[in-house]
Design a protein around this motif. Structure first.
Motif, PDB file in Angstrom:
ATOM      1  N   THR A  17      28.996  46.256  46.551  1.00 10.98           N
ATOM      2  CA  THR A  17      29.467  45.093  45.796  1.00 10.98           C
ATOM      3  C   THR A  17      30.414  45.474  44.657  1.00 10.98           C
ATOM      4  O   THR A  17      31.470  44.841  44.509  1.00 10.98           O
ATOM      5  CB  THR A  17      28.275  44.287  45.262  1.00 10.98           C
ATOM      6  N   PRO A  18      30.134  46.474  43.826  1.00 10.87           N
ATOM      7  CA  PRO A  18      31.089  46.809  42.751  1.00 10.87           C
ATOM      8  C   PRO A  18      32.466  47.214  43.288  1.00 10.87           C
ATOM      9  O   PRO A  18      33.495  46.826  42.731  1.00 10.87           O
ATOM     10  CB  PRO A  18      30.420  47.974  42.014  1.00 10.87           C
ATOM     11  N   ILE A  20      33.835  46.282  46.170  1.00 11.12           N
ATOM     12  CA  ILE A  20      34.480  45.090  46.734  1.00 11.12           C
ATOM     13  C   ILE A  20      35.042  44.214  45.620  1.00 11.12           C
ATOM     14  O   ILE A  20      36.166  43.710  45.715  1.00 11.12           O
ATOM     15  CB  ILE A  20      33.479  44.317  47.619  1.00 11.12           C
ATOM     16  N   GLU A  21      34.271  44.030  44.550  1.00  8.77           N
ATOM     17  CA  GLU A  21      34.748  43.216  43.429  1.00  8.77           C
ATOM     18  C   GLU A  21      35.961  43.858  42.748  1.00  8.77           C
ATOM     19  O   GLU A  21      36.892  43.172  42.336  1.00  8.77           O
ATOM     20  CB  GLU A  21      33.618  42.991  42.423  1.00  8.77           C
ATOM     21  N   ARG A  24      38.913  43.210  44.902  1.00  7.08           N
ATOM     22  CA  ARG A  24      39.286  41.800  44.798  1.00  7.08           C
ATOM     23  C   ARG A  24      40.105  41.553  43.535  1.00  7.08           C
ATOM     24  O   ARG A  24      41.125  40.879  43.556  1.00  7.08           O
ATOM     25  CB  ARG A  24      38.023  40.941  44.791  1.00  7.08           C
ATOM     26  N   ARG A  25      39.661  42.124  42.402  1.00  8.68           N
ATOM     27  CA  ARG A  25      40.398  41.951  41.140  1.00  8.68           C
ATOM     28  C   ARG A  25      41.789  42.586  41.217  1.00  8.68           C
ATOM     29  O   ARG A  25      42.763  42.014  40.744  1.00  8.68           O
ATOM     30  CB  ARG A  25      39.590  42.538  39.985  1.00  8.68           C
ATOM     31  N   GLN A  28      43.989  40.344  43.338  1.00 12.40           N
ATOM     32  CA  GLN A  28      44.374  39.143  42.603  1.00 12.40           C
ATOM     33  C   GLN A  28      45.465  39.434  41.585  1.00 12.40           C
ATOM     34  O   GLN A  28      46.418  38.678  41.451  1.00 12.40           O
ATOM     35  CB  GLN A  28      43.158  38.545  41.892  1.00 12.40           C
ATOM     36  N   SER A  37      35.573  31.728  46.704  1.00 13.96           N
ATOM     37  CA  SER A  37      34.475  31.988  47.631  1.00 13.96           C
ATOM     38  C   SER A  37      34.283  30.762  48.518  1.00 13.96           C
ATOM     39  O   SER A  37      34.873  29.707  48.295  1.00 13.96           O
ATOM     40  CB  SER A  37      33.196  32.295  46.862  1.00 13.96           C
TER      41      SER A  37
END
Length: 80
Positions: A17-18, A20-21, A24-25, A28, A37
Motif C-alpha cells: 500500500t505505501p 502504491i500510494e 499514485r501521488r 498525479q 477511487s
C-alpha cells in the motif's frame, strides 16, 4: 449459540500500500490529474437521459438528402 467472527475480521495490512500510494501521488503530480477511487461521489452522479433526436433514416432518405446537398453545393459554386 455462538457465532464465529473470524471470517469477518480484517487480515494483515497490505505491505504494498505505501508503494502504491507513492506511485499514485507521483502520477498525479506528473500529469496534473486527480485520481479517484471507485467509491467517489462524483462517479455516482446519475446519467442523464439521451437527448431526443431524429429517428433513424433509411439509406434511400440519406441518398436523397445527399443529392439535394450536392445540388445546393453546385448552385453555390456557380455563384462564386
Amino acid at each position: 449459540m455462538s457465532v464465529r467472527v473470524k471470517a469477518h475480521t480484517r487480515g494483515p495490512a497490505d505491505p504494498l500500500t505505501p508503494d502504491i500510494e507513492a506511485k499514485r501521488r507521483r502520477f498525479q503530480s506528473k500529469w496534473g490529474i486527480a485520481m479517484v477511487s471507485a467509491n467517489d461521489d462524483r462517479l455516482a452522479a446519475p446519467i442523464p437521459d439521451p437527448v431526443p433526436g431524429p429517428a433513424p433514416m433509411s439509406l434511400a432518405e440519406i441518398a436523397e438528402q445527399l443529392a439535394e446537398l450536392s445540388k445546393l453545393a453546385a448552385q453555390i459554386g456557380r455563384q462564386v
